[in-house]
Enzyme design. Structure first.
Site, PDB file in Angstrom:
ATOM      1  N   GLY A  52       1.015  -1.613   0.177  1.00 46.02           N
ATOM      2  CA  GLY A  52       0.002   0.444  -0.397  1.00 46.02           C
ATOM      3  C   GLY A  52       0.652   1.330   0.235  1.00 46.02           C
ATOM      4  N   ALA A  53       2.034   1.327  -1.167  1.00 45.38           N
ATOM      5  CA  ALA A  53       2.898   2.330  -0.509  1.00 45.38           C
ATOM      6  C   ALA A  53       2.935   3.499  -1.907  1.00 45.38           C
ATOM      7  CB  ALA A  53       4.330   1.653  -0.506  1.00 45.38           C
TER       8      ALA A  53
ATOM      9  N   ASP B 274      -2.066  -7.018  -5.664  1.00 48.92           N
ATOM     10  CA  ASP B 274      -3.246  -7.550  -4.622  1.00 48.92           C
ATOM     11  C   ASP B 274      -2.719  -8.085  -4.048  1.00 48.92           C
ATOM     12  OD1 ASP B 274      -5.118  -7.954  -3.112  1.00 48.92           O
ATOM     13  OD2 ASP B 274      -7.034  -8.268  -4.936  1.00 48.92           O
TER      14      ASP B 274
ATOM     15  N   ASN C 173       0.721  -2.665   5.064  1.00 42.23           N
ATOM     16  CA  ASN C 173       0.766  -1.212   5.633  1.00 42.23           C
ATOM     17  C   ASN C 173      -1.223  -1.504   5.052  1.00 42.23           C
ATOM     18  OD1 ASN C 173      -0.232   1.762   5.967  1.00 42.23           O
ATOM     19  ND2 ASN C 173       0.164   1.375   4.427  1.00 42.23           N
TER      20      ASN C 173
ATOM     21  N   SER D 211      -4.671  -0.231  13.399  1.00 39.78           N
ATOM     22  CA  SER D 211      -5.482   1.294  14.476  1.00 39.78           C
ATOM     23  C   SER D 211      -6.160   0.975  15.604  1.00 39.78           C
ATOM     24  CB  SER D 211      -6.667   1.051  13.618  1.00 39.78           C
ATOM     25  OG  SER D 211      -7.089   1.620  13.292  1.00 39.78           O
TER      26      SER D 211
ATOM     27  N   TYR E 143     -14.033  -3.516   9.716  1.00 36.02           N
ATOM     28  CA  TYR E 143     -12.548  -2.557  10.215  1.00 36.02           C
ATOM     29  C   TYR E 143     -11.649  -3.302  11.276  1.00 36.02           C
ATOM     30  CZ  TYR E 143      -9.234   1.409   9.494  1.00 36.02           C
ATOM     31  OH  TYR E 143      -8.693   1.489   9.724  1.00 36.02           O
TER      32      TYR E 143
ATOM     33  N   ALA F  77     -12.567  -6.032  13.525  1.00 32.33           N
ATOM     34  CA  ALA F  77     -12.733  -7.299  13.650  1.00 32.33           C
ATOM     35  C   ALA F  77     -10.653  -7.359  12.387  1.00 32.33           C
ATOM     36  CB  ALA F  77     -13.127  -8.325  13.180  1.00 32.33           C
TER      37      ALA F  77
ATOM     38  N   LYS G 296      -8.600  -5.694  11.807  1.00 33.15           N
ATOM     39  CA  LYS G 296      -7.291  -5.060  12.617  1.00 33.15           C
ATOM     40  C   LYS G 296      -6.780  -5.514  13.844  1.00 33.15           C
ATOM     41  CE  LYS G 296      -6.376  -1.875   9.754  1.00 33.15           C
ATOM     42  NZ  LYS G 296      -5.207  -1.555   9.240  1.00 33.15           N
TER      43      LYS G 296
ATOM     44  N   ILE H   5      -5.398  10.137  10.789  1.00 29.12           N
ATOM     45  CA  ILE H   5      -4.190  10.285  10.695  1.00 29.12           C
ATOM     46  C   ILE H   5      -4.584  11.091   9.179  1.00 29.12           C
ATOM     47  CG2 ILE H   5      -1.625   9.947   9.570  1.00 29.12           C
ATOM     48  CD1 ILE H   5      -1.499   8.991  12.816  1.00 29.12           C
TER      49      ILE H   5
HETATM   50  P1  NAP Z   1      -4.945   4.407   1.620  1.00 31.92           P
HETATM   51  O1  NAP Z   1      -4.553   6.784   1.275  1.00 31.92           O
HETATM   52  O2  NAP Z   1      -6.428   4.161   1.410  1.00 31.92           O
HETATM   53  O3  NAP Z   1      -3.799   4.415   1.245  1.00 31.92           O
HETATM   54  C1  NAP Z   1      -4.267   2.564   1.459  1.00 31.92           C
HETATM   55  C2  NAP Z   1      -3.188   2.148  -0.054  1.00 31.92           C
HETATM   56  O4  NAP Z   1      -3.217   0.703  -0.266  1.00 31.92           O
HETATM   57  C3  NAP Z   1      -3.859   2.796  -1.478  1.00 31.92           C
HETATM   58  O5  NAP Z   1      -2.167   2.665  -2.425  1.00 31.92           O
HETATM   59  C4  NAP Z   1      -4.542   1.567  -1.906  1.00 31.92           C
HETATM   60  O6  NAP Z   1      -4.707   1.813  -2.874  1.00 31.92           O
HETATM   61  C5  NAP Z   1      -3.408   0.342  -1.677  1.00 31.92           C
HETATM   62  N1  NAP Z   1      -4.577  -0.743  -1.748  1.00 31.92           N
HETATM   63  C6  NAP Z   1      -5.470  -1.111  -1.158  1.00 31.92           C
HETATM   64  N2  NAP Z   1      -6.321  -2.646  -1.531  1.00 31.92           N
HETATM   65  C7  NAP Z   1      -4.565  -2.879  -2.094  1.00 31.92           C
HETATM   66  C8  NAP Z   1      -5.147  -4.773  -2.134  1.00 31.92           C
HETATM   67  N3  NAP Z   1      -5.430  -5.623  -2.159  1.00 31.92           N
HETATM   68  N4  NAP Z   1      -3.687  -4.426  -2.355  1.00 31.92           N
HETATM   69  C9  NAP Z   1      -1.754  -3.780  -2.653  1.00 31.92           C
HETATM   70  N5  NAP Z   1      -2.767  -2.468  -2.191  1.00 31.92           N
HETATM   71  C10 NAP Z   1      -4.040  -2.356  -1.760  1.00 31.92           C
HETATM   72  O7  NAP Z   1      -4.880   4.557   3.587  1.00 31.92           O
HETATM   73  P2  NAP Z   1      -3.899   5.500   4.706  1.00 31.92           P
HETATM   74  O8  NAP Z   1      -4.515   6.000   5.189  1.00 31.92           O
HETATM   75  O9  NAP Z   1      -2.436   5.316   4.433  1.00 31.92           O
HETATM   76  O10 NAP Z   1      -3.968   3.945   5.035  1.00 31.92           O
HETATM   77  C11 NAP Z   1      -2.759   2.828   5.651  1.00 31.92           C
HETATM   78  C12 NAP Z   1      -2.894   2.031   6.518  1.00 31.92           C
HETATM   79  O11 NAP Z   1      -2.971   2.303   8.020  1.00 31.92           O
HETATM   80  C13 NAP Z   1      -3.873   0.730   6.142  1.00 31.92           C
HETATM   81  O12 NAP Z   1      -3.984  -0.308   6.616  1.00 31.92           O
HETATM   82  C14 NAP Z   1      -5.222   2.079   7.349  1.00 31.92           C
HETATM   83  O13 NAP Z   1      -5.779   0.642   7.101  1.00 31.92           O
HETATM   84  C15 NAP Z   1      -3.776   2.620   8.711  1.00 31.92           C
HETATM   85  N6  NAP Z   1      -4.466   3.402   9.313  1.00 31.92           N
HETATM   86  C16 NAP Z   1      -5.315   4.482   8.392  1.00 31.92           C
HETATM   87  C17 NAP Z   1      -5.675   5.717   9.410  1.00 31.92           C
HETATM   88  C18 NAP Z   1      -5.937   6.949   8.437  1.00 31.92           C
HETATM   89  O14 NAP Z   1      -6.329   7.893   9.248  1.00 31.92           O
HETATM   90  N7  NAP Z   1      -5.136   7.139   7.799  1.00 31.92           N
HETATM   91  C19 NAP Z   1      -5.582   5.044  11.316  1.00 31.92           C
HETATM   92  C20 NAP Z   1      -5.753   3.875  11.194  1.00 31.92           C
HETATM   93  C21 NAP Z   1      -4.910   3.152  10.323  1.00 31.92           C
HETATM   94  P3  NAP Z   1      -6.253   2.265  -3.460  1.00 31.92           P
HETATM   95  O15 NAP Z   1      -6.339   3.727  -3.417  1.00 31.92           O
HETATM   96  O16 NAP Z   1      -6.176   1.889  -5.579  1.00 31.92           O
HETATM   97  O17 NAP Z   1      -7.420   1.498  -3.396  1.00 31.92           O
END
Ligand code: NAP
Length: 250
Positions: free
Chosen positions: A16-17, A66, A93, A145, A158, A160, A162, A191
């Protein structure tokens, strides 16, 4: 300057980078000298992250994978080993949300979140475990999370998933400790990323009231904690969950 880098010549896989927290983690690891494997379904975003990493003078490999698909993950890890001969760091991630109250939640929303948030971490951890065990070293970090710790209305799937990757991290920490592999989880709070940008102003204002440090987190707040956990400074830390949430959960 290069000599002072924490992660010189290490190889790190970050899922997810292409954007958000994963991108910030990838760039932070690269700044400390690591070569980065960018794994995402968003190829354009992944390539942009790679360009940033290459501009730092580090190697970057991009895989349009994926992470919920074991066959794709296994193929990716095989190619990484062909290129770099080792894997030092895995950051699980990639994650999604499909929010709904339980009575309105489709089975497909449950399954999708479990596959992408939880099964992905099983797929990737399993694929890197053998090479890390052979090396007798490695660091695995699951990005969980705070919702996995305290739950949330409309996020049962979500939460469950995490909570699941926290249990996975603790079990792997015990299993892999004899081979010098540390496994930990980070639980971010709120975040600022595209994931949280989708929330309404009301929800954001409500959230802010619950954060003692009175600000939303930046992606770098999480990336800095990842850097600590993969560094020698955290060599005696395994099986832990570190909250990065401005004090939201205590
Ligand atoms: P984000 O901006 O949505 O980025 C996630 C990335 O993962 C996107 O590039 C997405 O691609 C990709 N992805 C989705 N499904 C995938 C798959 N099946 N295989 C490979 N890549 C995939 O999310 P973020 O906010 O940076 O969050 C990153 C992590 O931190 C997540 O696990 C999230 O649950 C956790 N987190 C975030 C927060 C927050 O406040 N942001 C808080 C707690 C935890 P697409 O965009 O094309 O779907």
């Amino acid at each position: 300057m290069v000599e002072n880098m924490l992660l010189k010549d290490k190889v790190a896989i970050v899922t997810g980078a292409a954007q958000g927290i994963g991108k910030a983690i990838a760039v932070a690891l690269a700044r400390e000298g690591a070569n980065i494997v960018i794994v995402d379904i968003n190829l354009e975003g992944a390539k942009a992250t790679a360009r940033e990493i290459e501009s730092l003078g580090r190697g970057a490999l991009v895989f349009e994978v994926d992470v919920s698909r074991a066959d794709q993950v296994n193929e990716m890890v095989k190619k990484v080993l062909d290129s770099f001969k080792r894997i030092d760091i895995l950051i699980n991630n990639a994650g999604i949300t499909r929010d709904a109250l339980i009575v309105r939640m489709d089975e497909s929303d449950w399954d999708k979140v479990m596959e992408i948030n939880l099964k992905s971490a099983f797929n990737c951890s399993k694929a890197v475990a053998r090479p890390m065990m052979k090396q007798r070293s490695g660091k695995i970090i699951n990005i969980a999370s705070v919702i996995g710790l305290v739950g949330n209305v409309g996020q049962s799937n979500y939460a469950a998933s995490k909570a699941g990757i926290i249990g996975l991290a603790k079990s792997l920490a015990k299993e892999l400790a004899p081979r010098g592999i540390n496994v930990n989880a980070i639980a971010p709070g709120f975040i600022k990323t595209e994931m949280t940008e989708r929330l309404s102003q009301e929800v954001r204002a409500e959230m802010l009231k619950r954060i003692p440090l009175a600000r939303f987190g930046d992606v770098e707040d999480v990336a800095r904690v990842v850097l600590f956990l993969v560094s020698d400074a955290a060599g005696y830390i395994t099986g832990q969950v570190l909250n990065v949430d401005g004090g939201m959960i205590m």
